[in-house]
Scaffold this active site. Structure first.
Site, mmCIF file in Angstrom:
data_model
loop_
_atom_site.group_PDB
_atom_site.id
_atom_site.type_symbol
_atom_site.label_atom_id
_atom_site.label_comp_id
_atom_site.label_asym_id
_atom_site.label_seq_id
_atom_site.Cartn_x
_atom_site.Cartn_y
_atom_site.Cartn_z
ATOM 1 N N ASP A 115 -26.854 6.066 -40.227
ATOM 2 C CA ASP A 115 -27.752 6.165 -39.084
ATOM 3 C C ASP A 115 -28.999 5.311 -39.310
ATOM 4 O O ASP A 115 -29.017 4.392 -40.134
ATOM 5 C CB ASP A 115 -28.097 7.637 -38.817
ATOM 6 N N ASP A 116 -30.054 5.608 -38.589
ATOM 7 C CA ASP A 116 -31.293 4.828 -38.565
ATOM 8 C C ASP A 116 -31.858 4.598 -39.974
ATOM 9 O O ASP A 116 -31.763 5.463 -40.842
ATOM 10 C CB ASP A 116 -32.316 5.583 -37.721
ATOM 11 N N LYS B 173 -22.995 3.746 -33.128
ATOM 12 C CA LYS B 173 -23.770 4.727 -32.372
ATOM 13 C C LYS B 173 -24.889 3.972 -31.656
ATOM 14 O O LYS B 173 -25.735 3.356 -32.292
ATOM 15 C CB LYS B 173 -24.351 5.799 -33.297
ATOM 16 N N ASP C 81 -28.114 4.129 -29.469
ATOM 17 C CA ASP C 81 -29.171 5.084 -29.141
ATOM 18 C C ASP C 81 -30.177 4.489 -28.160
ATOM 19 O O ASP C 81 -30.250 3.263 -27.964
ATOM 20 C CB ASP C 81 -29.882 5.534 -30.423
ATOM 21 N N GLY D 251 -31.509 10.106 -27.618
ATOM 22 C CA GLY D 251 -32.120 11.342 -28.089
ATOM 23 C C GLY D 251 -31.162 12.492 -27.818
ATOM 24 O O GLY D 251 -31.560 13.573 -27.416
ATOM 25 N N ASP E 211 -23.879 10.276 -18.945
ATOM 26 C CA ASP E 211 -23.448 10.075 -17.566
ATOM 27 C C ASP E 211 -22.160 9.268 -17.538
ATOM 28 O O ASP E 211 -21.788 8.605 -18.504
ATOM 29 C CB ASP E 211 -24.538 9.376 -16.758
ATOM 30 N N GLU F 259 -18.695 26.920 -48.830
ATOM 31 C CA GLU F 259 -18.870 26.192 -47.573
ATOM 32 C C GLU F 259 -18.026 24.922 -47.544
ATOM 33 O O GLU F 259 -17.486 24.554 -46.497
ATOM 34 C CB GLU F 259 -20.351 25.861 -47.373
#
Length: 734
Positions: free
Chosen positions: A372-373, A482, A484, A534, A540, A620
């Site tokens: 990610d970022d 991804k 964003d 975010g 949509d 876990e």
């Protein structure tokens, strides 16, 4: 009259009839050339031209053509494409301003054309049909204003088997004088009688798409986004239903705007108790000039109707979006189970941290790692670096190619994060091209997340970002992106030399985003693109044309997600819903939920993980192994099954839902307990969608359940009831 039992589009005696499997849509060009809306609802055969009423109504004006007939007024007749200027004082779908600042249109019917196949929209997403078996057709109706020389081509696409009708409008300047489009709604529906409710989906960042149902009364109810995107605050979706409609019964209409920018939806009962529903572009900050010969195309509204309740409207939308909006390799493929680095590392990423995550993920059966970022430019926090899409090899400790090869050696695919439409002032790109950022002339910018928005209404800006992204994606075996978008658009001002009207900028910005998406998805057909803003700020159907899944919300708390995903399910299929298991206490809410609950909730989407595997217990980790196996077992049913909302998590004691195979041979039922009280009363989960008269066996317990009893009374929760505990049953037809 229409006497055919076939689906399709028919024209006779001035009446247009659109027939789908279970619905009929009808309109009429009357003796004066005005296009009247007659009917949209349950499938019928015959004509509904007896419905529009006439009468001498005080203060309702009459068109000049009507002569002395005071009973004819467009102030109360149901209209297919209402405009300002013909005596209709209700909300117009189309409005223009002329060079002398006057308004007024008089559009009359000219011609029509019926063709096989579904129309497409240049530069815009739209429902498509790629199979002859879909029996898709297109209807074009031409309306013209002979004085203003304005043409409106109304476009209707029909996918009969899906009960889908789409609407768009193409406006053309046939004259010499320039005019500006001030409002354009792709869809407008007039109901001459009846009482209706309006279901809308409001929210905020990290709590999107809360369903709210209110009666449509004698006032204008408006949902909209002024933020330049479809937004967290309202979803560009409207559901209208009869007052007595429920999840499984009654007449319901759905409208879904396939657009990622500002929108406006309206619902109002008028003075004579008719109801008008509209959905289309946000008219605030829209002032789009059209010169001689120029065209403007409205984004598309997807419509559907069912007399079998709200749930069937949702399933109609699901099938259409999954197969006729989403495109590419991953439209039909099961998506890989991924681990995202964000909540594990935030900006503190390096070769060692990424490879440690990859190794741990591989051991648990996870299939993809997403960086990610924080990997590019000068990017140690969210104050700098956006716009400089060059890997920071000093920070990472190697080239992207080397890093990806190492990740691939663990057996995992590799994904990466971009925010292509954004720029920081502290970036090389901004220092070189400060005019490429949207910003009011002569003013300091309004910042969001300390970043500005690139001017994607300018093709050269889009091309520059495309070239940067290609260099990154060409350098290594990247299989996921991804995408964003982490702020709203405020400073709507473009410095491009050819901008004569700033009212063009927002629409052209969205088309610029779509052009980048089209270029990237065409060049990299094997990359899975996931949208994000975010979380759910650009969730949509427009973005789904390019990104078959979208991060549903930045809020990964399982209990909040039951409500967010419940609201999302009214219009969008689970295959588009990015949903992950995250750590507890949850980083957004601080809530602690069992690992099983987090897994069950995430399985109502594309499924993945958002945590540091090095910081969880061995127990876990074992649960994760089992969750991954379970998801893979049911992935096809989750992706392709019919989705049923079984309870309402805003009002009921459980959040419960089901995926039912299309042939009803099996169902995966999930439930999360939201309430816990002393001496708890028994809980029963109603199950819809099973085959009437059939008996189903619970795969785990072997118990047999008649489908009719499960629908009428429900499946009892017999396990110990605990707060936030999740339950899951796989039912197979016996």
């Amino acid at each position: 009259m229409t006497d055919s039992n076939k689906n399709g589009i028919f024209f006779r005696d001035g009446i247009f009839t659109l027939q789908t499997k279970n619905s009929t849509y009808q309109m009429k060009a009357d003796k004066f050339g005005f296009l009247l809306h007659l009917y949209y609802g349950r499938k019928m055969f015959g004509n509904a031209d007896f419905l529009p009423h006439q009468g001498d109504r005080g203060f309702s004006p009459n068109p000049y053509d009507a002569g002395s007939d005071r009973t004819y007024s467009l102030d109360f007749l149901p209209l297919e494409f209402p405009v300002r200027g013909v005596g209709d004082f209700r909300s117009p779908a189309f409005d223009v301003k002329y060079a002398d600042s006057s308004w007024g249109l008089d559009l009359r019917y000219k011609s029509y054309k019926i063709s096989d196949g579904k129309y497409s929209l240049s530069g815009l997403p739209a429902v498509y049909s790629e199979k002859a078996s879909d029996e898709a057709q297109t209807l074009e109706i031409i309306l013209e204003d002979d004085v203003a020389k304005i043409q409106a081509k109304l476009l209707y696409g029909i996918l009969p088997k899906l009960d889908i009708i789409t609407r768009s409008v193409e406006v053309t300047n046939l004259g010499e004088e320039t005019f500006t489009i001030e409002k354009l709604q792709a869809a407008s529906l007039d109901f001459v009688a009846g009482n209706y409710d309006f279901i809308k989906f409001y929210g905020r960042h990290a709590m999107e798409r809360n369903a709210e149902r209110t009666p449509i009364t004698h006032c204008a109810q408006v949902i909209s986004s002024r933020r330049g995107t479809s937004s967290h605050q309202y979803s560009p979706v409207m559901i209208v239903c009869k007052n007595d409609a429920t999840e499984n019964s009654g007449s319901v209409w759905g409208l879904n705007f396939a657009y990622s920018g500002g929108f406006k939806g309206e619902a109002e009962k008028d003075q004579f108790n008719s109801t008008r529903i509209q959905l289309g572009l946000q008219d605030e900050m829209l002032s789009y000039p059209l010169h001689k010969g120029e065209k403007f195309v409205s984004p598309e509204v997807i419509m559907t109707y069912s007399n079998n309740g709200i749930g069937q409207v949702s399933r109609n939308f699901h099938k259409c979006i999954a197969k006729n909006i989403c495109r590419g390799k991953y439209r039909d493929e099961i998506r890989p189970v991924l681990l995202n680095s964000w909540e594990a590392n935030y900006f503190n990423i390096s070769k060692d941290s990424i490879l440690k995550l990859a190794k741990d993920a591989s051991e648990l059966g996870i299939e993809m790692l997403v960086m990610d970022d924080g990997w590019f430019g000068k990017r140690d926090d969210d104050n700098s670096g956006l716009g400089d899409w060059i890997i920071n090899e000093k920070k990472i400790g190697c080239s992207l190619k080397e890093l990806v090869e190492k990740v691939n050696e663990t057996g995992l695919k590799f994904g990466i994060w971009f925010e292509p439409e954004m720029i920081n002032e502290d970036s090389d790109l901004y220092r070189a091209h400060p005019d490429w950022a949207l910003n009011f002339k002569g003013r300091k910018p309004v910042r969001g997340r300390n970043q500005l928005v690139l001017d994607y209404s300018r093709p050269e800006v889009v091309e520059a970002i495309f070239e940067q992204m290609c260099k990154v994606l060409d350098s290594a075996n990247v299989e996921y992106v991804k995408w964003d978008f982490n702020r709203s658009i405020n400073d709507v001002y473009s410095y491009a030399e050819n901008v004569e009207n700033q009212g063009k900028v927002l629409y052209d910005f969205v088309k610029g985003t779509y052009s980048l998406a089209e270029k990237l998805t065409s060049r990299y057909p094997n990359i899975l693109f996931e949208g994000c803003s975010g979380g759910g700020g650009r969730f949509d159907a427009g973005m789904m044309f390019y990104t078959p899944q979208i991060w549903c919300s930045d809020n990964t708390d399982a209990i909040d997600r039951t409500r967010i995903q419940y609201g999302t399910s009214f219009a969008f299929p689970a295959s588009t819903v990015g949903s992950h298991v995250s750590i507890v206490p949850n980083h957004q809410t601080g809530r602690v939920c069992p690992m099983k609950t987090r897994g069950v909730v995430a399985m109502a989407g594309t499924f993945g993980y958002e945590l540091d595997l090095a910081k969880i217990t061995s127990e876990e980790k074992e649960e994760i192994r089992e969750q991954v196996k379970s998801y893979k077992k049911y992935a096809n049913l989750i992706k392709n099954g019919d989705y049923y909302r079984l309870t309402n998590p805003f009002t009921d004691e459980t959040a419960s839902w089901a995926f039912v195979a299309e042939d009803k041979s099996e169902a995966l039922v999930s439930s999360v307990q939201l309430e816990m009280h002393g001496n708890m009363t028994p809980l029963y989960v109603p199950i819809f969608g099973l085959e009437n008269g059939a008996v189903y066996r619970d795969e785990e317990s072997g118990n047999l359940y008649p489908a009719d009893v499960l629908e009428e009374l429900g499946l009892p929760i017999t396990e110990p009831m605990l707060h936030f505990k999740a339950y899951q049953w796989h039912l197979v037809k016996a």
